[in-house]
Design a protein around this motif. Structure first.
Motif, PDB file in Angstrom:
ATOM      1  N   GLY A   1       0.804  -1.215   0.000  1.00 14.76           N
ATOM      2  CA  GLY A   1       0.000   0.000   0.000  1.00 14.76           C
ATOM      3  C   GLY A   1       0.834   1.262   0.000  1.00 14.76           C
ATOM      4  O   GLY A   1       0.356   2.325  -0.419  1.00 14.76           O
ATOM      5  N   ASP A   2       2.085   1.176   0.466  1.00 13.05           N
ATOM      6  CA  ASP A   2       2.956   2.348   0.429  1.00 13.05           C
ATOM      7  C   ASP A   2       3.184   2.772  -1.026  1.00 13.05           C
ATOM      8  O   ASP A   2       3.382   1.923  -1.908  1.00 13.05           O
ATOM      9  CB  ASP A   2       4.305   2.051   1.082  1.00 13.05           C
ATOM     10  CG  ASP A   2       4.252   2.118   2.598  1.00 13.05           C
ATOM     11  OD1 ASP A   2       3.269   2.655   3.130  1.00 13.05           O
ATOM     12  OD2 ASP A   2       5.189   1.623   3.251  1.00 13.05           O
TER      13      ASP A   2
ATOM     14  N   THR B   1      11.967  -3.358   3.251  1.00 15.11           N
ATOM     15  CA  THR B   1      12.557  -2.058   3.569  1.00 15.11           C
ATOM     16  C   THR B   1      12.809  -1.298   2.279  1.00 15.11           C
ATOM     17  O   THR B   1      12.931  -1.887   1.202  1.00 15.11           O
ATOM     18  CB  THR B   1      13.899  -2.191   4.329  1.00 15.11           C
ATOM     19  OG1 THR B   1      14.846  -2.877   3.492  1.00 15.11           O
ATOM     20  CG2 THR B   1      13.721  -2.938   5.630  1.00 15.11           C
ATOM     21  N   GLY B   2      12.887   0.023   2.396  1.00 16.46           N
ATOM     22  CA  GLY B   2      13.172   0.833   1.222  1.00 16.46           C
ATOM     23  C   GLY B   2      13.492   2.258   1.604  1.00 16.46           C
ATOM     24  O   GLY B   2      13.116   2.723   2.680  1.00 16.46           O
ATOM     25  N   GLY B   3      14.199   2.953   0.716  1.00 15.40           N
ATOM     26  CA  GLY B   3      14.629   4.310   1.012  1.00 15.40           C
ATOM     27  C   GLY B   3      14.027   5.377   0.136  1.00 15.40           C
ATOM     28  O   GLY B   3      14.343   6.555   0.297  1.00 15.40           O
ATOM     29  N   TYR B   4      13.152   4.978  -0.803  1.00 16.68           N
ATOM     30  CA  TYR B   4      12.476   5.993  -1.605  1.00 16.68           C
ATOM     31  C   TYR B   4      11.420   6.699  -0.752  1.00 16.68           C
ATOM     32  O   TYR B   4      10.759   6.067   0.070  1.00 16.68           O
ATOM     33  CB  TYR B   4      11.790   5.365  -2.820  1.00 16.68           C
ATOM     34  CG  TYR B   4      12.732   4.902  -3.907  1.00 16.68           C
ATOM     35  CD1 TYR B   4      13.535   5.814  -4.593  1.00 16.68           C
ATOM     36  CD2 TYR B   4      12.798   3.558  -4.268  1.00 16.68           C
ATOM     37  CE1 TYR B   4      14.393   5.391  -5.606  1.00 16.68           C
ATOM     38  CE2 TYR B   4      13.645   3.133  -5.269  1.00 16.68           C
ATOM     39  CZ  TYR B   4      14.442   4.046  -5.939  1.00 16.68           C
ATOM     40  OH  TYR B   4      15.290   3.633  -6.932  1.00 16.68           O
ATOM     41  N   PRO B   5      11.231   7.989  -0.946  1.00 10.70           N
ATOM     42  CA  PRO B   5      10.203   8.702  -0.168  1.00 10.70           C
ATOM     43  C   PRO B   5       8.805   8.211  -0.543  1.00 10.70           C
ATOM     44  O   PRO B   5       8.523   7.910  -1.706  1.00 10.70           O
ATOM     45  CB  PRO B   5      10.406  10.168  -0.560  1.00 10.70           C
ATOM     46  CG  PRO B   5      11.093  10.113  -1.889  1.00 10.70           C
ATOM     47  CD  PRO B   5      11.959   8.895  -1.858  1.00 10.70           C
ATOM     48  N   ARG B   6       7.936   8.144   0.479  1.00  7.06           N
ATOM     49  CA  ARG B   6       6.560   7.694   0.265  1.00  7.06           C
ATOM     50  C   ARG B   6       5.634   8.900   0.291  1.00  7.06           C
ATOM     51  O   ARG B   6       5.540   9.603   1.302  1.00  7.06           O
ATOM     52  CB  ARG B   6       6.165   6.707   1.358  1.00  7.06           C
ATOM     53  CG  ARG B   6       6.820   5.347   1.181  1.00  7.06           C
ATOM     54  CD  ARG B   6       6.645   4.481   2.403  1.00  7.06           C
ATOM     55  NE  ARG B   6       7.551   4.876   3.472  1.00  7.06           N
ATOM     56  CZ  ARG B   6       7.660   4.237   4.639  1.00  7.06           C
ATOM     57  NH1 ARG B   6       6.900   3.184   4.890  1.00  7.06           N
ATOM     58  NH2 ARG B   6       8.511   4.641   5.550  1.00  7.06           N
ATOM     59  N   ILE B   7       4.925   9.089  -0.797  1.00  8.84           N
ATOM     60  CA  ILE B   7       4.016  10.231  -0.878  1.00  8.84           C
ATOM     61  C   ILE B   7       2.718   9.942  -0.139  1.00  8.84           C
ATOM     62  O   ILE B   7       1.992  10.854   0.242  1.00  8.84           O
ATOM     63  CB  ILE B   7       3.750  10.599  -2.351  1.00  8.84           C
ATOM     64  CG1 ILE B   7       3.152  12.006  -2.443  1.00  8.84           C
ATOM     65  CG2 ILE B   7       2.888   9.558  -3.048  1.00  8.84           C
ATOM     66  CD1 ILE B   7       3.098  12.554  -3.865  1.00  8.84           C
ATOM     67  N   GLY B   8       2.409   8.696   0.099  1.00  8.69           N
ATOM     68  CA  GLY B   8       1.207   8.311   0.824  1.00  8.69           C
ATOM     69  C   GLY B   8       1.106   6.798   0.902  1.00  8.69           C
ATOM     70  O   GLY B   8       1.981   6.076   0.411  1.00  8.69           O
ATOM     71  N   THR B   9       0.039   6.308   1.523  1.00  3.19           N
ATOM     72  CA  THR B   9      -0.195   4.872   1.669  1.00  3.19           C
ATOM     73  C   THR B   9      -1.654   4.576   1.339  1.00  3.19           C
ATOM     74  O   THR B   9      -2.567   5.213   1.875  1.00  3.19           O
ATOM     75  CB  THR B   9       0.113   4.402   3.103  1.00  3.19           C
ATOM     76  OG1 THR B   9       1.494   4.675   3.396  1.00  3.19           O
ATOM     77  CG2 THR B   9      -0.155   2.908   3.262  1.00  3.19           C
ATOM     78  N   VAL B  10      -1.875   3.604   0.467  1.00  2.62           N
ATOM     79  CA  VAL B  10      -3.231   3.235   0.061  1.00  2.62           C
ATOM     80  C   VAL B  10      -3.962   2.591   1.232  1.00  2.62           C
ATOM     81  O   VAL B  10      -3.408   1.729   1.930  1.00  2.62           O
ATOM     82  CB  VAL B  10      -3.191   2.271  -1.135  1.00  2.62           C
ATOM     83  CG1 VAL B  10      -4.600   1.795  -1.504  1.00  2.62           C
ATOM     84  CG2 VAL B  10      -2.521   2.939  -2.336  1.00  2.62           C
ATOM     85  N   VAL B  11      -5.195   2.994   1.460  1.00  5.16           N
ATOM     86  CA  VAL B  11      -6.032   2.367   2.481  1.00  5.16           C
ATOM     87  C   VAL B  11      -6.203   0.889   2.112  1.00  5.16           C
ATOM     88  O   VAL B  11      -6.517   0.577   0.958  1.00  5.16           O
ATOM     89  CB  VAL B  11      -7.398   3.075   2.559  1.00  5.16           C
ATOM     90  CG1 VAL B  11      -8.305   2.395   3.558  1.00  5.16           C
ATOM     91  CG2 VAL B  11      -7.207   4.541   2.919  1.00  5.16           C
TER      92      VAL B  11
ATOM     93  N   LEU C   1     -13.452   3.304   7.400  1.00  2.00           N
ATOM     94  CA  LEU C   1     -13.612   2.543   6.164  1.00  2.00           C
ATOM     95  C   LEU C   1     -13.196   1.090   6.353  1.00  2.00           C
ATOM     96  O   LEU C   1     -13.868   0.163   5.876  1.00  2.00           O
ATOM     97  CB  LEU C   1     -12.779   3.180   5.045  1.00  2.00           C
ATOM     98  CG  LEU C   1     -13.293   4.486   4.453  1.00  2.00           C
ATOM     99  CD1 LEU C   1     -12.250   5.082   3.511  1.00  2.00           C
ATOM    100  CD2 LEU C   1     -14.600   4.247   3.704  1.00  2.00           C
ATOM    101  N   GLU C   2     -12.091   0.875   7.065  1.00  2.00           N
ATOM    102  CA  GLU C   2     -11.621  -0.485   7.300  1.00  2.00           C
ATOM    103  C   GLU C   2     -12.601  -1.265   8.167  1.00  2.00           C
ATOM    104  O   GLU C   2     -12.863  -2.450   7.936  1.00  2.00           O
ATOM    105  CB  GLU C   2     -10.239  -0.463   7.952  1.00  2.00           C
ATOM    106  CG  GLU C   2      -9.122  -0.070   7.016  1.00  2.00           C
ATOM    107  CD  GLU C   2      -8.991  -1.034   5.854  1.00  2.00           C
ATOM    108  OE1 GLU C   2      -8.825  -2.244   6.085  1.00  2.00           O
ATOM    109  OE2 GLU C   2      -9.085  -0.564   4.702  1.00  2.00           O
TER     110      GLU C   2
END
Length: 338
Positions: free
Chosen positions: A234-235, A254-264, A293-294
């Motif tokens: 979802g990231d 794991t990861g180092g790219y920036p996350r603009i948001g996370t999918v519900v 929503l969840e």
């Protein structure tokens, strides 16, 4: 009663999947499991069993399967053309697959992942507490011609049920919440992200999918300060060229790219099922709304069994028509009828 199903032919992306294996993230193994977990719940409802049982996941293309004993089956997820011994059968429905009969499943007509369920579930060997193949982690393998799948004990008897499919196979708007690096993106970039018309890229797989657009990529401030840290399905990572990349079931841990948001999570099936080129959009919502929503989605899935309905069968496609009692309660015509 248990049974077996023989694989006569299988597409390149056919595997056995269940709900995955949570709890192993710290050891470098993501949860995995079905790309579309809603499809597991739909199959469970149609067969009247638990949603934790393993099913066959078909990525884009099905295959040909032979029952070695009478089996109850259900077909869910991305609609695919299916037939039993040449007679067409309904999708998002349950059927009897008699011993010796051949089930043929073609290519997806929309969406990406179709599912074949059996009463009792498929009993592939357990690894780390799950039966799912996790190809990225080297667990299990795609199904191939000649493989034989054991099925568990099936205590149910009902078939011939349908379930209205959830509308998730043609793309649409996906709801997201802020992630750890959302604040690195200027508000103008976040606004542009929500207003952009994306399409699902062609290079996606069970690890994740890129979403492409005709505009410029998305640029955070201070991206070089982001350290590698835990990530989950979802990231939405933004790669070096500014392309958003949505992580799915077999994502890295794991990861180092920036996350603009996370999918519900309840919207992930829509993203997983989006075929290459499907139109997608994103909309930020507050965390509190995502929690509600969840909760509502969990209740809806629990109630899926009550939404199943009897299929209307065509007498021309019923080879055992004479075995059915089509008339009951007949009278001679001389009795008093109240």
């Amino acid at each position: 009663m248990t049974g077996t199903l023989t694989i006569l032919r299988a597409g390149p992306g056919v595997t056995v999947q269940d709900g995955g294996r949570p709890g192993w993230l710290e050891y470098g193994v993501s949860r995995g499991g079905a790309a579309d977990r809603l499809a597991l719940a739909e199959g469970a409802a149609l067969l009247g069993q638990g949603a934790d049982l393993a099913a066959v996941e078909m990525a884009g293309m099905g295959g040909e399967f032979q029952a070695d004993s009478d089996l109850r089956i259900a077909l869910t997820g991305a609609p695919m053309r299916a037939s039993i011994d040449g007679a067409a059968v309904a999708w998002n429905a349950s059927h009897l697959l008699p011993a010796g009969a051949r089930l043929t499943i073609g290519a997806a007509q929309s969406g990406s992942y179709g599912y074949l369920h059996v009463g009792g579930g498929f009993q592939t060997p357990e690894h780390l507490g799950a039966r799912s193949a996790h190809l990225a982690a080297g667990i299990g393998a795609p199904l191939a011609e000649g493989d034989v799948l054991d099925t568990g004990a099936d205590g149910g008897r009902t078939t011939g049920l349908g379930l209205a499919p959830d509308d998730r196979f043609e793309g649409g708007t996906v709801r997201v919440v802020a992630s750890l690096q959302t604040s690195l993106f200027p508000q103008a970039e976040l606004t542009r992200f929500e207003r952009t018309a994306f399409r699902r890229g062609a290079r996606g797989n069970r690890m994740g999918v890129p979403v492409e657009s005709d505009g410029e990529g998305f640029r955070p401030d201070g991206a070089r300060t982001v350290v590698s840290e835990v990530i989950v399905p979802g990231d939405i990572q933004v790669t070096g060229d500014g392309t958003p990349y949505v992580l799915l079931a077999e994502s890295q841990t794991t990861g180092g790219y920036p996350r603009i948001g996370t999918v519900v999570p309840c919207d992930l099936p829509l993203l997983a099922q989006a075929a290459a080129g499907a139109e997608l959009g994103f909309r930020f919502i507050p965390l509190a709304e995502a929690v509600e929503l969840e909760r509502a989605e969990a209740e809806r899935r629990e109630g899926l069994r009550s939404q199943c309905y009897p299929l209307i069968r065509d007498p021309h496609t019923m080879p055992n028509l004479l075995s059915y009692q089509l008339i009951s309660g007949a009278i001679a015509g001389e009795e008093d009828v109240l």
